[in-house]
Design a protein around this motif. Structure first.
Motif, PDB file in Angstrom:
ATOM      1  N   UNK A   1     -20.861 -10.511 -22.253  1.00 19.19           N
ATOM      2  CA  UNK A   1     -20.765 -10.234 -21.152  1.00 19.19           C
ATOM      3  C   UNK A   1     -21.835 -11.634 -19.734  1.00 19.19           C
ATOM      4  N   UNK A   2     -20.565 -11.210 -18.461  1.00 19.57           N
ATOM      5  CA  UNK A   2     -21.545 -12.691 -17.826  1.00 19.57           C
ATOM      6  C   UNK A   2     -22.228 -11.845 -16.713  1.00 19.57           C
ATOM      7  N   UNK A   3     -22.884 -11.246 -15.944  1.00 13.28           N
ATOM      8  CA  UNK A   3     -22.893 -10.838 -15.246  1.00 13.28           C
ATOM      9  C   UNK A   3     -22.502 -10.958 -14.253  1.00 13.28           C
ATOM     10  N   UNK A   4     -22.638  -9.806 -12.911  1.00  9.16           N
ATOM     11  CA  UNK A   4     -22.498 -10.559 -11.087  1.00  9.16           C
ATOM     12  C   UNK A   4     -23.567 -10.521 -10.442  1.00  9.16           C
ATOM     13  N   UNK A   5     -22.811 -10.406  -9.718  1.00  6.35           N
ATOM     14  CA  UNK A   5     -24.183  -9.410  -8.831  1.00  6.35           C
ATOM     15  C   UNK A   5     -24.080  -7.897  -8.420  1.00  6.35           C
ATOM     16  N   UNK A   6     -22.489  -7.536  -8.811  1.00  7.74           N
ATOM     17  CA  UNK A   6     -22.706  -6.033  -8.989  1.00  7.74           C
ATOM     18  C   UNK A   6     -22.858  -5.442 -10.556  1.00  7.74           C
TER      19      UNK A   6
ATOM     20  N   UNK B   1     -26.209  -7.101 -11.392  1.00  3.63           N
ATOM     21  CA  UNK B   1     -27.526  -6.688 -11.002  1.00  3.63           C
ATOM     22  C   UNK B   1     -28.063  -5.367 -10.303  1.00  3.63           C
ATOM     23  N   UNK B   2     -27.010  -5.729  -8.828  1.00  4.33           N
ATOM     24  CA  UNK B   2     -27.296  -3.890  -8.071  1.00  4.33           C
ATOM     25  C   UNK B   2     -26.835  -2.498  -9.343  1.00  4.33           C
ATOM     26  N   UNK B   3     -25.835  -2.659 -10.081  1.00  3.65           N
ATOM     27  CA  UNK B   3     -26.680  -1.768 -11.399  1.00  3.65           C
ATOM     28  C   UNK B   3     -27.807  -1.282 -11.623  1.00  3.65           C
ATOM     29  N   UNK B   4     -28.128  -2.364 -12.215  1.00 10.23           N
ATOM     30  CA  UNK B   4     -29.709  -2.248 -13.154  1.00 10.23           C
ATOM     31  C   UNK B   4     -30.862  -1.952 -12.418  1.00 10.23           C
ATOM     32  N   UNK B   5     -30.783  -2.906 -10.990  1.00  9.73           N
ATOM     33  CA  UNK B   5     -31.167  -2.280 -10.296  1.00  9.73           C
ATOM     34  C   UNK B   5     -31.781  -0.976 -10.183  1.00  9.73           C
TER      35      UNK B   5
ATOM     36  N   UNK C   1     -21.707  -5.472 -22.080  1.00 15.98           N
ATOM     37  CA  UNK C   1     -20.561  -5.493 -21.086  1.00 15.98           C
ATOM     38  C   UNK C   1     -20.260  -3.809 -20.604  1.00 15.98           C
ATOM     39  N   UNK C   2     -20.558  -2.976 -21.783  1.00 13.96           N
ATOM     40  CA  UNK C   2     -20.723  -1.556 -21.852  1.00 13.96           C
ATOM     41  C   UNK C   2     -21.958  -0.764 -20.904  1.00 13.96           C
ATOM     42  N   UNK C   3     -20.981  -0.137 -19.434  1.00  9.99           N
ATOM     43  CA  UNK C   3     -21.691   0.435 -18.631  1.00  9.99           C
ATOM     44  C   UNK C   3     -22.673   1.378 -19.522  1.00  9.99           C
ATOM     45  N   UNK C   4     -22.216   2.328 -20.172  1.00  6.41           N
ATOM     46  CA  UNK C   4     -22.822   3.515 -21.065  1.00  6.41           C
ATOM     47  C   UNK C   4     -23.682   2.543 -21.608  1.00  6.41           C
ATOM     48  N   UNK C   5     -23.634   1.870 -22.356  1.00  7.59           N
ATOM     49  CA  UNK C   5     -24.580   1.459 -23.827  1.00  7.59           C
ATOM     50  C   UNK C   5     -25.581   0.066 -22.664  1.00  7.59           C
ATOM     51  N   UNK C   6     -25.419   0.016 -21.589  1.00  9.09           N
ATOM     52  CA  UNK C   6     -26.705  -0.399 -20.782  1.00  9.09           C
ATOM     53  C   UNK C   6     -27.622   0.811 -20.372  1.00  9.09           C
ATOM     54  N   UNK C   7     -27.022   1.951 -19.633  1.00 11.91           N
ATOM     55  CA  UNK C   7     -27.585   2.745 -19.527  1.00 11.91           C
ATOM     56  C   UNK C   7     -28.579   3.012 -20.239  1.00 11.91           C
ATOM     57  N   UNK C   8     -28.112   3.770 -21.673  1.00 11.01           N
ATOM     58  CA  UNK C   8     -28.748   3.832 -23.073  1.00 11.01           C
ATOM     59  C   UNK C   8     -30.135   3.311 -23.372  1.00 11.01           C
ATOM     60  N   UNK C   9     -29.489   1.796 -23.274  1.00  8.05           N
ATOM     61  CA  UNK C   9     -30.438   0.855 -23.612  1.00  8.05           C
ATOM     62  C   UNK C   9     -31.766   1.124 -22.653  1.00  8.05           C
ATOM     63  N   UNK C  10     -31.225   1.021 -21.407  1.00  7.48           N
ATOM     64  CA  UNK C  10     -32.692   1.196 -20.389  1.00  7.48           C
ATOM     65  C   UNK C  10     -33.025   2.031 -20.629  1.00  7.48           C
ATOM     66  N   UNK C  11     -33.289   3.409 -21.184  1.00  5.81           N
ATOM     67  CA  UNK C  11     -33.689   4.604 -20.893  1.00  5.81           C
ATOM     68  C   UNK C  11     -34.456   4.573 -22.254  1.00  5.81           C
ATOM     69  N   UNK C  12     -34.155   4.466 -23.184  1.00  8.90           N
ATOM     70  CA  UNK C  12     -34.783   3.667 -24.727  1.00  8.90           C
ATOM     71  C   UNK C  12     -36.092   2.791 -23.986  1.00  8.90           C
ATOM     72  N   UNK C  13     -35.547   1.976 -23.593  1.00  7.82           N
ATOM     73  CA  UNK C  13     -36.734   0.982 -22.805  1.00  7.82           C
ATOM     74  C   UNK C  13     -37.810   1.723 -22.439  1.00  7.82           C
ATOM     75  N   UNK C  14     -37.314   2.345 -21.378  1.00  2.87           N
ATOM     76  CA  UNK C  14     -38.260   3.446 -20.791  1.00  2.87           C
ATOM     77  C   UNK C  14     -39.125   4.293 -21.293  1.00  2.87           C
ATOM     78  N   UNK C  15     -38.388   5.467 -22.034  1.00  2.00           N
ATOM     79  CA  UNK C  15     -38.792   6.186 -22.914  1.00  2.00           C
ATOM     80  C   UNK C  15     -39.919   5.259 -24.195  1.00  2.00           C
ATOM     81  N   UNK C  16     -40.093   4.241 -24.347  1.00  2.00           N
ATOM     82  CA  UNK C  16     -40.348   3.766 -25.686  1.00  2.00           C
ATOM     83  C   UNK C  16     -41.781   2.956 -24.766  1.00  2.00           C
ATOM     84  N   UNK C  17     -42.049   3.009 -24.112  1.00  2.00           N
ATOM     85  CA  UNK C  17     -43.114   2.414 -23.143  1.00  2.00           C
ATOM     86  C   UNK C  17     -43.017   1.377 -21.947  1.00  2.00           C
ATOM     87  N   UNK C  18     -42.292   0.733 -21.791  1.00  2.00           N
ATOM     88  CA  UNK C  18     -41.760  -0.982 -21.694  1.00  2.00           C
ATOM     89  C   UNK C  18     -42.170  -0.560 -20.673  1.00  2.00           C
TER      90      UNK C  18
END
Length: 386
Positions: free
Chosen positions: A233-238, A240-244, A136-153
């Motif tokens: 967190x219950x994700x909505x369309x917004x 999804x757009x943020x993740x994209x 639910x925390x946008x900062x945590x979301x962004x950090x997880x995605x950064x870590x996943x990308x740097x790890x090679x996923x």
């Protein structure tokens, strides 16, 4: 004895797994929710898809290789994410990631795995996918995605079919919470499964390690909160757009059953849709995934990449899903049945079972490529009403 002779099918691996893991682990892996009616519905729909055998085609040399989302794979099946995979079998994430890299199949690591992306990403290499349960925390979301990308996923899978927790009654009866809290009854079950117990001692108690990194940073979390609290967190369309916007690589949305959602997902920039009813673990009233796959393919036409999971047990099941419009399939429980039966070598053996079964059935069907199953399948008409 050769594994081919002792475990020629997934059903053999499943039976042995049940004998080798503690009961509470088995209930976590094998259970669904409610009356567990989704699991047999998935199976029944797959069994309806039949193929006409081909004759007089000469020698058939099947080629199972598949290109999907810009990557080449050895066959159109991969390892779906399962939370707390390392609880099911010690070291499961590393074992399956290594198997996937060696056999050239995709491996999808869960947000709620027992190992960190930084540990598993280098093992999976270019076969690595990462599944995001939406924090639910946008900062945590962004950090997880950064870590996943740097790890090679390379591929991100956003799971969207968890607006709230499911009950999973069998899991409740087994007194299993996530993360686990051991009870005297569970300790007794562990003592009866020495291979699992010794492996857990080597690998450490299963924990939600990724989310543990963030729990202490969330000032709004109650003192009694566990790491899973951050994922409520219950994700909505917004969302999804943020993740994209944050993820530069291929984005897959997992947990889609309604054909009305298909076009909006495509318009939102999703690269593939994963048709899934979560193996019956979330909603006992869901339709069979194969029926949803057929409807979604009809809605989208032939171009949009579709992934299917839901009851896949054999290479023939993979071909059945392809016949109904899937471009790729994923399996979750099966790989863990294999680990429970054979340890770290179980995944490779199951991959060989699937490979051999696909090739054998393709020869019967007279096809050389998996996607040609779409021209061979037929489902019997329903019986007339009395």
């Amino acid at each position: 004895m050769s594994p081919d002779l002792r475990y020629p099918a997934l059903s053999d691996l499943k039976a042995t797994c049940k004998r080798r893991v503690p009961w509470f682990v088995w209930e976590y892996l094998d259970s669904a929710t409610g009356r567990e009616s989704v699991k047999p519905r998935n199976r029944a729909e797959l069994d309806k898809v039949l193929f006409r055998p081909a004759i007089l085609r000469g020698a058939i040399v099947p080629d199972l290789s598949t290109r999907f989302l810009g990557q080449d794979y050895a066959m159109p099946v991969g390892v779906a994410p399962i939370g707390m995979s390392g609880l099911i079998w010690p070291g499961a994430e590393a074992a399956l990631a290594g198997m996937a890299q060696g056999t050239r199949l995709p491996y999808c690591l869960s947000t709620v795995a027992t190992r960190l992306p930084e540990e598993i990403g280098p093992i999976a290499g270019d076969m690595g996918w990462f599944q995001l349960y939406p924090p639910k925390d946008p900062a945590i979301r962004a950090d997880i995605l950064t870590r996943a990308h740097k790890a090679g996923f390379r591929v991100l899978v956003l799971t969207v079919d968890l607006p709230g927790p499911s009950r999973r009654e069998r899991q409740l009866r087994a007194q299993l919470a996530i993360p686990p809290k051991l009870t005297p009854a569970m300790l007794w079950q562990i003592a009866q499964r020495p291979a699992w117990a010794l492996g857990t001692l080597r690998h450490g108690q299963p924990r939600l390690r990724l989310m543990e990194d963030y729990l202490k940073l969330d000032g709004n979390a109650p003192s009694t909160a566990h790491p899973g609290y951050l994922l409520r967190a219950a994700p909505d369309w917004d969302y999804l757009h943020a993740v994209r916007a944050l993820w530069e690589g291929p984005l897959v949305v997992k947990g889609v059953l309604d054909p009305q959602d298909a076009d909006p997902l495509r318009a939102a920039g999703v690269d593939a849709i994963w048709v899934s009813n979560h193996g019956g673990r979330q909603f006992d009233g869901a339709p069979p995934a194969l029926d949803a796959l057929r409807q979604i393919r009809a809605t989208l036409g032939p171009e949009m990449p579709l992934i299917y999971d839901g009851g896949i047990e054999t290479g023939l099941d993979v071909l059945r899903a392809l016949a109904f419009g899937a471009n790729f399939t994923m399996m979750g429980r099966g790989w863990h049945y294999a680990l429970g039966a054979l340890g770290a070598q179980g995944g490779s053996h199951l991959a060989q079972i699937l490979r051999d079964d696909m090739a054998s059935n393709m020869m019967q069907m007279g096809i050389t490529r998996p996607e040609q199953a779409a021209t061979q399948g037929w489902a019997p008409s329903p019986a007339p009403e009395s």
